[in-house]
Every structure is written in structure tokens, then in C-alpha cells.
Design a protein around this motif. Structure first.
Motif, PDB file in Angstrom:
ATOM      1  N   ASN A  37      -8.818  -7.076 -18.747  1.00  0.00           N
ATOM      2  CA  ASN A  37      -7.797  -7.014 -19.608  1.00  0.00           C
ATOM      3  C   ASN A  37      -8.185  -7.135 -21.216  1.00  0.00           C
ATOM      4  OD1 ASN A  37      -5.691  -6.762 -17.566  1.00  0.00           O
ATOM      5  ND2 ASN A  37      -5.241  -8.651 -17.462  1.00  0.00           N
ATOM      6  N   VAL A  79      -0.166 -11.163 -20.864  1.00  0.00           N
ATOM      7  CA  VAL A  79      -0.112 -10.345 -19.561  1.00  0.00           C
ATOM      8  C   VAL A  79      -0.654 -11.364 -18.349  1.00  0.00           C
ATOM      9  CG1 VAL A  79      -1.502  -8.744 -18.246  1.00  0.00           C
ATOM     10  CG2 VAL A  79      -0.805  -7.955 -20.523  1.00  0.00           C
ATOM     11  N   ASN A  88       1.700  -9.371  -9.836  1.00  0.00           N
ATOM     12  CA  ASN A  88       0.819  -9.158 -11.168  1.00  0.00           C
ATOM     13  C   ASN A  88       1.733  -8.205 -11.778  1.00  0.00           C
ATOM     14  OD1 ASN A  88      -0.964  -8.198 -12.665  1.00  0.00           O
ATOM     15  ND2 ASN A  88      -2.500  -8.277 -11.069  1.00  0.00           N
ATOM     16  N   TYR A  90       0.482  -5.618 -13.369  1.00  0.00           N
ATOM     17  CA  TYR A  90       0.290  -4.400 -12.850  1.00  0.00           C
ATOM     18  C   TYR A  90       0.763  -3.663 -11.851  1.00  0.00           C
ATOM     19  CZ  TYR A  90      -3.063  -4.975 -16.837  1.00  0.00           C
ATOM     20  OH  TYR A  90      -3.521  -5.254 -17.991  1.00  0.00           O
ATOM     21  N   ILE A  93       4.423  -2.904 -12.362  1.00  0.00           N
ATOM     22  CA  ILE A  93       4.729  -1.744 -13.473  1.00  0.00           C
ATOM     23  C   ILE A  93       4.591  -0.519 -12.331  1.00  0.00           C
ATOM     24  CG2 ILE A  93       3.605  -0.193 -15.166  1.00  0.00           C
ATOM     25  CD1 ILE A  93       3.048  -2.542 -16.608  1.00  0.00           C
ATOM     26  N   TYR A  94       3.482  -0.462 -11.530  1.00  0.00           N
ATOM     27  CA  TYR A  94       3.237   0.629 -10.493  1.00  0.00           C
ATOM     28  C   TYR A  94       4.735   0.844  -9.635  1.00  0.00           C
ATOM     29  CZ  TYR A  94       1.301   3.048  -6.508  1.00  0.00           C
ATOM     30  OH  TYR A  94       1.338   3.975  -5.649  1.00  0.00           O
TER      31      TYR A  94
END
Length: 174
Positions: A37, A79, A88, A90, A93-94
Motif C-alpha cells: 500500500n 487504509v 479488507n 480492497y 470495494i471489489y
């Protein structure tokens, strides 16, 4: 004596980097995901600062390194701290974009994870319930059995109890 082992903490241990090459290893370990990150945020910040420096050559002259390291470090900490729905960031968001593309944008309506076709109908009409009647013997006691106590099967081989195309139910019946 029976001993119960709980491997949850060991299996949830994050991946860490300690050995860089065969001959060199760090005296401490660094978590892999925050390190990646940081490098991604550092590359993004460097691109933005390069664009600012191309337009304004004397802007951020002495503070360039502070911005190049400070902003990615702050974003990495942010983050790592944010975990919506316990996931998580990510993965969240996915999943969110997958939901937007597959459900929200096409405006699908679902019931128990299956698309519902009749939701767009202006008027929904239900058929009335009726008793099942055998043609030869008249009425039967149970709606899903005949006079011999056997299940009634329609022409498709399916057990039936209430059919919508037979005689209507007498509302005054006991």
C-alpha cells in the motif's frame, strides 16, 4: 485429558517480509500488505507531485520529500484502519463494484437471490384456491389424497393439493 487447539490467531497472522535476498535479511519484519500500500500510494503521490512541479517549478521545492513520504504513510495507516463490514477495504470495494455492475445499474429486483420478473407488472392477479375433486368419486377428505389414501398426481407426475382451475372453494363449508 482432552486439549482443544485454536489455530484462528495463527492462521490470521498477516504475511510479513523479513528476508530480502539470500545474503541479506532485515532485523525486523514488515507486513506485506501495508508495505505494498505504501509503495502504491508513494507512486501515486509522486505522479501528482510531478504534475504540480511541471506546472509550478518552484512549488514544494524543499518539502517535496516530506510530501512524498508523509502522505503515503498517512494513507497507508488510514487504509489499514478502515475495515467496512469487517472486511479488507480492497475486498469491500471489489464486492461493492461487483454489486453495482450486476444488480444496481441494471436495476434488477431479487428475491432469495433469484431475479423476479413480475415486479414490473402494473397489476398482479392471484387465482382463487379450489378443492381438488376426483371426477369419478366426488369430494375427498384431504386435498392431496384420493379416497384410497393415495396421493393425487397430476398429468406431469407431480403431487397436487390445490388447483387453481377447478371448482371454487365453498366459503360456508365446515
Amino acid at each position: 485429558m482432552r486439549v482443544i487447539f485454536n489455530y484462528r490467531q495463527a492462521l490470521r497472522e498477516p504475511k510479513k517480509i523479513q528476508q530480502i535476498t539470500e545474503n541479506y535479511s532485515l532485523p525486523f519484519s514488515i507486513e506485506f500488505i501495508p508495505a505494498m500500500n505504501f509503495l502504491i500510494f508513494m507512486a501515486m503521490t509522486a505522479g501528482v507531485l510531478y504534475g504540480i512541479h511541471a506546472v509550478f517549478p518552484f512549488a514544494l521545492e524543499w518539502t517535496f520529500v516530506i510530501f512524498l513520504i508523509g502522505i503515503p504513510l498517512m494513507l497507508t495507516a488510514l487504509v489499514k484502519k478502515i475495515q467496512p463490514d469487517g472486511k479488507n477495504i480492497y475486498l469491500y470495494i471489489y464486492d461493492f463494484f461487483k454489486y453495482l455492475v450486476s444488480v444496481k445499474i441494471p436495476n434488477k429486483r431479487l428475491c432469495h437471490d433469484r431475479p423476479v420478473a413480475w415486479m414490473k407488472d402494473a397489476r398482479i392477479q392471484f387465482r382463487q384456491c379450489v378443492k381438488v375433486v376426483r371426477k369419478k368419486h366426488g369430494r375427498i377428505k384431504n386435498t392431496d389424497q384420493n379416497d384410497d389414501g393415495e396421493f393425487i398426481v397430476n398429468e406431469h407426475g407431480r403431487r397436487v393439493g390445490v388447483l387453481s382451475y377447478s371448482k371454487h372453494v365453498d366459503s360456508q363449508a365446515e
